[in-house]
Motif scaffolding. Structure first.
Motif, PDB file in Angstrom:
ATOM      1  N   ARG A   1      -4.249  -1.154  15.264  1.00 24.20           N
ATOM      2  CA  ARG A   1      -4.290   0.108  15.557  1.00 24.20           C
ATOM      3  C   ARG A   1      -2.549   0.398  15.544  1.00 24.20           C
ATOM      4  NH1 ARG A   1      -8.270   3.636  15.499  1.00 24.20           N
ATOM      5  NH2 ARG A   1      -9.657   2.314  16.233  1.00 24.20           N
ATOM      6  N   GLU A   2      -1.964   0.778  14.619  1.00 18.75           N
ATOM      7  CA  GLU A   2      -0.572   0.822  14.762  1.00 18.75           C
ATOM      8  C   GLU A   2      -0.129   1.904  15.640  1.00 18.75           C
ATOM      9  OE1 GLU A   2       0.677   3.998  11.142  1.00 18.75           O
ATOM     10  OE2 GLU A   2      -0.523   2.300  10.645  1.00 18.75           O
ATOM     11  N   PRO A   3       0.933   1.646  16.166  1.00 18.48           N
ATOM     12  CA  PRO A   3       1.636   2.751  17.207  1.00 18.48           C
ATOM     13  C   PRO A   3       1.955   4.254  16.466  1.00 18.48           C
ATOM     14  CG  PRO A   3       3.064   0.944  16.938  1.00 18.48           C
ATOM     15  CD  PRO A   3       1.916   0.522  16.066  1.00 18.48           C
ATOM     16  N   ARG A   4       1.587   5.259  17.127  1.00 19.81           N
ATOM     17  CA  ARG A   4       1.736   6.470  16.473  1.00 19.81           C
ATOM     18  C   ARG A   4       3.159   7.066  16.275  1.00 19.81           C
ATOM     19  NH1 ARG A   4      -1.763   6.366  20.300  1.00 19.81           N
ATOM     20  NH2 ARG A   4      -4.097   6.406  19.700  1.00 19.81           N
ATOM     21  N   THR A   5       3.832   6.641  17.206  1.00 17.38           N
ATOM     22  CA  THR A   5       5.258   6.994  16.992  1.00 17.38           C
ATOM     23  C   THR A   5       6.527   6.178  17.057  1.00 17.38           C
ATOM     24  OG1 THR A   5       5.467   6.983  19.648  1.00 17.38           O
ATOM     25  CG2 THR A   5       4.500   9.056  18.474  1.00 17.38           C
ATOM     26  N   ALA A   6       6.332   4.932  17.021  1.00 15.85           N
ATOM     27  CA  ALA A   6       7.193   3.886  16.733  1.00 15.85           C
ATOM     28  C   ALA A   6       7.534   3.812  15.394  1.00 15.85           C
ATOM     29  CB  ALA A   6       6.771   2.577  17.269  1.00 15.85           C
TER      30      ALA A   6
END
Length: 141
Positions: free
Chosen positions: A87-92
């Protein structure tokens, strides 16, 4: 399964370069990306069959739907593939995004390797700026 040297496929929705980084950190497993295997653009169910034919043990992907859609889950199970969903980072963005993905996958590899002896499992990996709430959740596929 090729347990002596497990084969791990890096899906095309992840940076293909992480296969090289993981190979340097973990000597026993064989990491290969969609680019290495010439499997860019292959739909999921045919991809699982190709990975089975090529003796892969696991797939690492950002495609969480593979673990939810019944036909894809069945396809993973039929191919004998362990599934690792990032689950990818939302803000990076940029290098921070790449670092979060790579470190999350790298932290999961020892758990994945221990699970190779069992029936295919799904590993849900959460990463958000390297601060994990629950880093790895494992369930039977």
């Amino acid at each position: 399964m090729s347990i002596a040297r497990p084969r791990v496929y890096i899906d095309e929705n992840l940076p293909h370069q992480i296969s090289g980084s993981l190979a340097k950190a973990f000597r026993n497993p064989i990491f290969s990306s969609h680019k290495d295997e010439g499997l860019t653009g292959v739909l999921d169910l045919p991809l699982f069959e190709k990975l089975k034919d090529r003796k892969f043990d696991a797939i690492i992907t950002r495609d969480i739907a593979q673990s939810i859609t019944t036909s894809e889950r069945d396809g993973l199970r039929a191919a004998g593939l362990h599934w690792v969903g990032i689950r990818e980072p939302r803000t990076a963005v940029g290098l921070e995004f790449h670092s979060a993905i790579l470190s999350s996958v790298a932290a999961t590899i020892p758990t994945l390797i221990r699970g190779f002896a069992s029936a295919p499992q799904a590993y849900f990996v959460e990463c958000e700026h390297l601060r994990w709430k629950q880093p790895i959740h494992v369930e039977v596929l």
